[in-house]
Design a protein around this motif. Structure first.
Motif, mmCIF file in Angstrom:
data_model
loop_
_atom_site.group_PDB
_atom_site.id
_atom_site.type_symbol
_atom_site.label_atom_id
_atom_site.label_comp_id
_atom_site.label_asym_id
_atom_site.label_seq_id
_atom_site.Cartn_x
_atom_site.Cartn_y
_atom_site.Cartn_z
ATOM 1 N N ILE A 176 0.862 -1.179 0.000
ATOM 2 C CA ILE A 176 0.000 0.000 0.000
ATOM 3 C C ILE A 176 0.898 1.229 0.000
ATOM 4 C CG2 ILE A 176 -1.667 1.368 1.304
ATOM 5 C CD1 ILE A 176 -2.755 -1.175 2.484
ATOM 6 N N GLU A 177 0.534 2.193 -0.835
ATOM 7 C CA GLU A 177 1.252 3.469 -0.819
ATOM 8 C C GLU A 177 0.241 4.600 -0.757
ATOM 9 O OE1 GLU A 177 3.627 2.858 -4.292
ATOM 10 O OE2 GLU A 177 2.056 3.565 -5.622
ATOM 11 N N GLN A 178 0.632 5.671 -0.083
ATOM 12 C CA GLN A 178 -0.272 6.808 0.050
ATOM 13 C C GLN A 178 -0.297 7.616 -1.241
ATOM 14 O OE1 GLN A 178 0.676 9.878 2.963
ATOM 15 N NE2 GLN A 178 -1.485 10.049 3.456
ATOM 16 N N ILE A 179 -1.472 8.081 -1.602
ATOM 17 C CA ILE A 179 -1.636 9.033 -2.705
ATOM 18 C C ILE A 179 -1.515 10.406 -2.068
ATOM 19 C CG2 ILE A 179 -3.202 9.904 -4.475
ATOM 20 C CD1 ILE A 179 -4.512 7.068 -4.453
ATOM 21 N N THR A 180 -0.523 11.164 -2.462
ATOM 22 C CA THR A 180 -0.175 12.376 -1.722
ATOM 23 C C THR A 180 -0.754 13.672 -2.286
ATOM 24 O OG1 THR A 180 1.896 12.551 -2.968
ATOM 25 C CG2 THR A 180 1.966 11.374 -0.857
ATOM 26 N N ASP A 181 -1.301 13.683 -3.465
ATOM 27 C CA ASP A 181 -1.754 14.948 -4.061
ATOM 28 C C ASP A 181 -3.250 15.198 -3.862
ATOM 29 O OD1 ASP A 181 -2.438 12.869 -5.740
ATOM 30 O OD2 ASP A 181 -2.033 13.987 -7.585
ATOM 31 N N GLY B 264 -5.775 9.179 0.531
ATOM 32 C CA GLY B 264 -5.804 8.258 -0.588
ATOM 33 C C GLY B 264 -4.731 7.201 -0.457
ATOM 34 N N PHE B 265 -5.075 5.987 -0.875
ATOM 35 C CA PHE B 265 -4.133 4.877 -0.836
ATOM 36 C C PHE B 265 -4.280 4.051 -2.101
ATOM 37 C CE2 PHE B 265 -5.066 6.017 3.495
ATOM 38 C CZ PHE B 265 -3.800 6.131 4.042
ATOM 39 N N ARG B 266 -3.136 3.589 -2.599
ATOM 40 C CA ARG B 266 -3.096 2.740 -3.779
ATOM 41 C C ARG B 266 -2.580 1.369 -3.367
ATOM 42 N NH1 ARG B 266 -0.560 6.029 -6.574
ATOM 43 N NH2 ARG B 266 -2.351 6.864 -7.660
ATOM 44 N N ALA B 267 -3.333 0.330 -3.694
ATOM 45 C CA ALA B 267 -2.934 -1.041 -3.400
ATOM 46 C C ALA B 267 -2.282 -1.632 -4.641
ATOM 47 C CB ALA B 267 -4.149 -1.865 -2.990
ATOM 48 N N ARG B 268 -1.097 -2.223 -4.438
ATOM 49 C CA ARG B 268 -0.365 -2.866 -5.534
ATOM 50 C C ARG B 268 0.062 -4.261 -5.090
ATOM 51 N NH1 ARG B 268 1.341 0.948 -9.306
ATOM 52 N NH2 ARG B 268 1.318 3.097 -8.596
ATOM 53 N N ARG C 95 -12.536 11.688 4.379
ATOM 54 C CA ARG C 95 -12.914 11.091 3.105
ATOM 55 C C ARG C 95 -11.738 10.239 2.640
ATOM 56 N NH1 ARG C 95 -16.357 15.820 0.010
ATOM 57 N NH2 ARG C 95 -17.799 16.149 1.740
ATOM 58 N N LEU C 96 -12.048 9.094 2.045
ATOM 59 C CA LEU C 96 -11.010 8.133 1.695
ATOM 60 C C LEU C 96 -11.142 7.675 0.254
ATOM 61 C CD1 LEU C 96 -8.710 6.173 2.752
ATOM 62 C CD2 LEU C 96 -10.547 4.523 3.070
ATOM 63 N N LEU C 97 -10.020 7.682 -0.452
ATOM 64 C CA LEU C 97 -9.907 7.124 -1.796
ATOM 65 C C LEU C 97 -9.043 5.873 -1.693
ATOM 66 C CD1 LEU C 97 -10.098 7.259 -4.923
ATOM 67 C CD2 LEU C 97 -8.051 8.688 -4.846
ATOM 68 N N TYR C 98 -9.565 4.746 -2.135
ATOM 69 C CA TYR C 98 -8.808 3.488 -2.120
ATOM 70 C C TYR C 98 -8.798 2.965 -3.545
ATOM 71 C CZ TYR C 98 -6.827 -0.757 -0.180
ATOM 72 O OH TYR C 98 -5.974 -1.794 0.138
ATOM 73 N N HIS C 99 -7.599 2.882 -4.139
ATOM 74 C CA HIS C 99 -7.464 2.464 -5.533
ATOM 75 C C HIS C 99 -6.734 1.126 -5.602
ATOM 76 C CE1 HIS C 99 -5.704 3.301 -9.786
ATOM 77 N NE2 HIS C 99 -6.750 2.503 -9.827
#
Length: 121
Positions: free
Chosen positions: A2-7, A14-18, A45-49
């Motif tokens: 998991i990495e944080q989406i920083t922008d 926001g977090f991106r799952a890889r 609010r949360l963005l999970y990609h």
């Protein structure tokens, strides 16, 4: 991983799952960031990609996700899940009613729309 989406603006995480997401990913990345954000603001609010390179969750990661959601059950304002992974979309559709706050499901091609929904008033 998991990495944080920083922008993203303040109040939106926001977090991106890889690849394969583990309990350690949750405990070392997602949980500390979420807890720190809740210490500053009562509603988030949360963005999970989970994009094309996402391959799944370890059972421990799924448990950590459930615990985090329930610990802050009244603190989630909006949650956007962005994915084209079939089983994850099906699970989100089936359990969306139980998710805290307002929940929307988006496809990978709709990532910009998900971000816009999260930052809109």
């Amino acid at each position: 991983m998991i990495e944080q989406i920083t922008d993203l603006p303040a109040g939106v995480l926001g977090f991106r799952a890889r690849g394969r997401v583990t309990a350690a990913d949750y405990e070392n990345v997602l949980v500390p960031d979420v807890e720190a954000a809740f210490a500053l603001k009562p509603k988030l609010r949360l963005l999970y990609h989970a994009g094309e390179d996402f391959s799944g969750f370890d059972p421990g990661a799924m448990w950590d996700d459930a615990k985090l959601s329930m610990r802050h059950v009244s603190g989630w304002d909006r949650v956007a899940l962005v994915t084209d992974v079939g089983w994850l979309r099906a699970a989100a559709k089936a359990m969306g009613f139980a998710m805290p706050g307002e929940f929307r499901l988006f496809g990978n091609a709709e990532l910009a729309q998900a971000r816009q929904w999260l930052i809109s008033p």
